[in-house]
Design a protein around this motif. Structure first.
Motif, short mmCIF file in Angstrom:
data_model
loop_
_atom_site.label_atom_id
_atom_site.label_comp_id
_atom_site.label_asym_id
_atom_site.label_seq_id
_atom_site.Cartn_x
_atom_site.Cartn_y
_atom_site.Cartn_z
N LEU A 7 1.06 -1.22 0.05
CA LEU A 7 -0.19 -0.03 -0.09
C LEU A 7 0.87 1.36 -0.05
O LEU A 7 1.61 1.21 0.70
CB LEU A 7 -1.02 -0.18 1.34
CG LEU A 7 -1.81 -1.10 1.33
CD1 LEU A 7 -2.73 -1.04 2.76
CD2 LEU A 7 -2.90 -1.31 0.30
N PRO A 8 0.49 2.15 -0.62
CA PRO A 8 1.14 3.59 -0.50
C PRO A 8 1.09 4.02 1.11
O PRO A 8 0.22 3.76 1.75
CB PRO A 8 0.11 4.59 -1.40
CG PRO A 8 -1.06 3.99 -1.36
CD PRO A 8 -0.93 2.62 -1.38
N HIS A 9 2.04 4.74 1.20
CA HIS A 9 2.30 5.43 2.74
C HIS A 9 0.90 6.06 3.03
O HIS A 9 0.66 5.99 4.50
CB HIS A 9 3.43 6.52 2.64
CG HIS A 9 3.54 6.64 3.95
ND1 HIS A 9 4.31 6.07 5.12
CD2 HIS A 9 3.34 8.10 4.52
CE1 HIS A 9 4.47 6.95 6.25
NE2 HIS A 9 3.84 8.07 6.11
N SER A 10 0.28 6.54 2.22
CA SER A 10 -0.91 7.58 2.64
C SER A 10 -2.02 6.66 3.22
O SER A 10 -3.04 6.97 3.80
CB SER A 10 -1.40 8.36 1.29
OG SER A 10 -2.00 7.56 0.34
N SER A 11 -2.13 5.21 2.90
CA SER A 11 -3.34 4.49 3.00
C SER A 11 -3.01 3.69 4.50
O SER A 11 -2.95 2.64 4.50
CB SER A 11 -3.70 3.70 1.92
OG SER A 11 -2.43 2.75 1.77
N VAL A 22 -18.35 5.44 2.52
CA VAL A 22 -17.96 5.48 1.00
C VAL A 22 -18.62 4.45 0.36
O VAL A 22 -19.09 4.43 -1.02
CB VAL A 22 -16.24 5.29 1.05
CG1 VAL A 22 -15.85 4.99 -0.40
CG2 VAL A 22 -15.51 6.25 1.71
N PHE A 23 -18.65 2.91 0.83
CA PHE A 23 -19.04 2.03 0.11
C PHE A 23 -20.73 1.94 0.12
O PHE A 23 -21.22 1.63 -0.94
CB PHE A 23 -18.93 0.73 0.62
CG PHE A 23 -17.58 -0.17 0.43
CD1 PHE A 23 -17.39 -0.80 -0.95
CD2 PHE A 23 -16.40 0.22 0.90
CE1 PHE A 23 -16.35 -1.09 -1.40
CE2 PHE A 23 -15.15 -0.11 0.45
CZ PHE A 23 -15.14 -0.82 -0.39
N GLU A 47 -7.37 6.40 -7.46
CA GLU A 47 -7.12 7.56 -8.26
C GLU A 47 -7.63 9.00 -6.79
O GLU A 47 -6.90 9.69 -6.83
CB GLU A 47 -7.98 7.98 -9.40
CG GLU A 47 -7.49 6.97 -10.48
CD GLU A 47 -8.27 7.08 -11.80
OE1 GLU A 47 -9.25 8.12 -11.75
OE2 GLU A 47 -7.95 6.43 -12.72
N ARG A 48 -8.77 8.52 -6.42
CA ARG A 48 -9.19 9.80 -5.60
C ARG A 48 -8.76 9.68 -4.09
O ARG A 48 -8.34 10.67 -3.68
CB ARG A 48 -10.74 9.69 -5.72
CG ARG A 48 -11.35 10.84 -4.90
CD ARG A 48 -12.92 10.79 -4.90
NE ARG A 48 -13.50 11.73 -4.05
CZ ARG A 48 -14.61 12.09 -3.55
NH1 ARG A 48 -15.60 10.83 -3.87
NH2 ARG A 48 -15.30 12.74 -2.59
N ARG A 49 -8.85 8.48 -3.60
CA ARG A 49 -8.45 8.28 -2.14
C ARG A 49 -7.14 8.11 -1.72
O ARG A 49 -6.55 7.97 -0.70
CB ARG A 49 -9.46 7.53 -1.34
CG ARG A 49 -10.93 8.14 -1.51
CD ARG A 49 -11.82 7.29 -0.73
NE ARG A 49 -13.31 7.92 -0.71
CZ ARG A 49 -13.88 8.91 -0.07
NH1 ARG A 49 -12.89 9.07 1.14
NH2 ARG A 49 -14.89 9.45 -0.15
N GLY A 50 -6.56 7.30 -2.66
CA GLY A 50 -5.22 6.66 -2.45
C GLY A 50 -5.12 5.45 -1.45
O GLY A 50 -4.12 5.46 -0.72
N TRP A 51 -6.08 5.01 -1.04
CA TRP A 51 -6.12 4.02 -0.27
C TRP A 51 -5.28 2.67 -0.51
O TRP A 51 -4.76 1.95 0.18
CB TRP A 51 -7.55 3.36 0.13
CG TRP A 51 -8.51 4.11 0.80
CD1 TRP A 51 -8.18 5.54 1.14
CD2 TRP A 51 -9.91 3.81 1.29
NE1 TRP A 51 -9.37 5.83 1.82
CE2 TRP A 51 -10.14 5.13 2.09
CE3 TRP A 51 -10.38 2.62 1.34
CZ2 TRP A 51 -11.59 5.12 2.46
CZ3 TRP A 51 -11.77 2.69 2.01
CH2 TRP A 51 -12.23 3.95 2.62
N LEU A 52 -5.00 2.49 -2.01
CA LEU A 52 -3.91 1.55 -2.33
C LEU A 52 -3.54 1.92 -3.66
O LEU A 52 -4.16 2.79 -4.65
CB LEU A 52 -4.57 -0.02 -2.38
CG LEU A 52 -5.56 -0.28 -3.36
CD1 LEU A 52 -5.95 -1.76 -3.40
CD2 LEU A 52 -7.01 0.46 -3.15
#
Length: 411
Positions: A7-11, A22-23, A47-52
């Motif tokens: 995962l990216p650091h932001s998630s 969200v869901f 793209e929007r939230r950067g969760w992964l």
């Protein structure tokens, strides 16, 4: 040893309430079937939230398409699990699934009162939608899953076997035959999906112990529920078993559940063919996963203890095996994808699934809905609107329902 998705650091871990919100929005707006749902998910979470990141998302999609069950729901559950742990996975499933469950229960509640020319025309129009939608699914899946002569031959053999056999185990026999033929004929089949492997970090963990427990529970329910039905024919257990078995054997996407559910409900005398196809048509008009069609069927079953219990048992039964299999597969997915024999087996199963769905297109879909030349015209127009003009399924549902009502008033 644990298997994880990078995962990216932001998630970092979030709250289950955030995941639910969200869901729930996605569950109210995701029209267009599982492929469209995955597109919505990518825009929202990559793209929007950067969760992964994109690669991790593709890994999840590859895993869920490899397994039986509703791919979009499995991906959503995995993202919720990744974001907020077990409560996040449950929140993601509830938010994405419950809106369409409630909409289809609402349709089931009013369906018996839809009498007269307008009501019967609406029901008939929804049945014609099912013809167009299933025909589109057969067309798209045949091009994607039978790109060569060997896999096309497996699909044709599946159609022939289903035309000969009348046993309730015909679908199981065809899926097993497809697996064997895949191992024999599709050894050289390659897949771009198998070129990827899951990454290893400490962000998202499913232990092998959890995976083993999930697999054991999956098998216990798959083989234990039929034994319970044989020993004690309780209506609630029978409903749960029928939908669990259907959810456990669905390879190839949401539309493939149609013949399995038809075998478990219409052929078993639990629901009429007219109600079955009307509900399937209505399922095209609501957002969310197509598997929520089970809620409509559970509500309509006369032998359920009550409407709400039937809908609950059917919904849980059809979704549970796919979620258990995701948990079971995550720790072993990297090694599993590296096996050429597994790729060959899956290629054969997917080709057999095309034959399974093609057989269902004829019976019960075509034989129950197309009763005149005008019906044929409406179904063909719906098919071309979906495949050539690329109209959204909701628009085709509305047009076909209006055409069905107009046809009924003319007669």
């Amino acid at each position: 040893m644990k298997t994880d998705i990078a995962l990216p650091h932001s998630s970092r871990m979030g709250a289950a309430g955030e995941v639910l919100a969200v869901f729930l929005k996605l569950g109210l707006t995701c029209f267009g079937g599982p492929i469209a749902h995955l597109g919505y998910f990518r825009r929202e979470f990559v793209e929007r939230r950067g969760w992964l990141d994109d690669e991790s998302f593709i890994d999840l999609v590859g895993l869920c398409q490899f397994l039986p069950g509703p791919a979009s729901s499995q991906v959503g559950f995995s993202i919720g699990l990744l974001r907020a742990g077990w409560l996040g996975g449950l929140a993601a499933w509830c938010g994405f699934t419950l809106p369409s469950v409630l909409l289809l229960i609402g349709f089931a509640a009013i369906a018996p009162s839809l009498g007269g020319p307008v009501g019967s025309g609406l029901i008939h129009g929804l049945k014609l939608v099912a013809v167009a939608v299933v025909a589109q699914a057969v067309w798209d899946m045949a091009r994607r899953l039978c790109p060569d002569h060997r896999r096309a031959a497996i699909a044709l053999i599946a159609v022939a076997v289903l035309g000969i056999l009348s046993t309730v185990y015909a679908q199981l026999i065809v899926i097993g035959l497809g697996a064997v033929l895949g191992l024999v004929l599709c050894r050289n089949t390659t897949s771009t999906d198998t070129a990827r492997v899951l990454q290893h970090t400490h962000e998202f963990r499913v232990s092998r112990t959890v995976g083993a427990i999930a697999l054991i529970l999956f098998c216990v329910l798959l083989f234990g529920l039929p034994a319970l039905v044989a020993l004690h024919a309780d209506p609630a257990v029978r409903i749960l078993e029928a939908f669990y078995r259907s959810g456990a054997l669905v390879f190839g996407g949401g539309h493939v559940v149609l013949p399995l559910l038809q075998q478990q409900t219409v052929a078993a005398g639990l629901i009429s063919s007219n109600d079955f196809l009307a509900g399937y048509g209505a399922a095209q008009a609501v957002p969310g996963p197509l598997f929520t069609f089970a809620a409509f069927l559970g509500w309509m079953m006369a032998e359920a203890p009550n409407h709400w219990t039937g809908a609950l048992l059917a919904t849980v039964g059809i979704f549970l095996p796919g979620l258990l299999l995701v948990l079971a597969a995550l720790p072993y997915w990297q090694a599993l994808r590296a096996r050429p024999s597994m790729t060959a087996l899956l290629a054969g199963v997917n080709a057999a699934v095309v034959g399974l769905l093609a057989s269902a297109l004829y019976s019960p879909v075509w034989t129950s809905a197309v009763l005149s030349k005008l019906d044929f015209a409406i179904a063909v127009i719906g098919f071309f609107l979906l495949t050539r003009w690329r109209l959204p399924p909701l628009a085709v549902v509305v047009l076909s329902a209006l055409a069905g009502m107009a046809e009924a008033t003319l007669h």
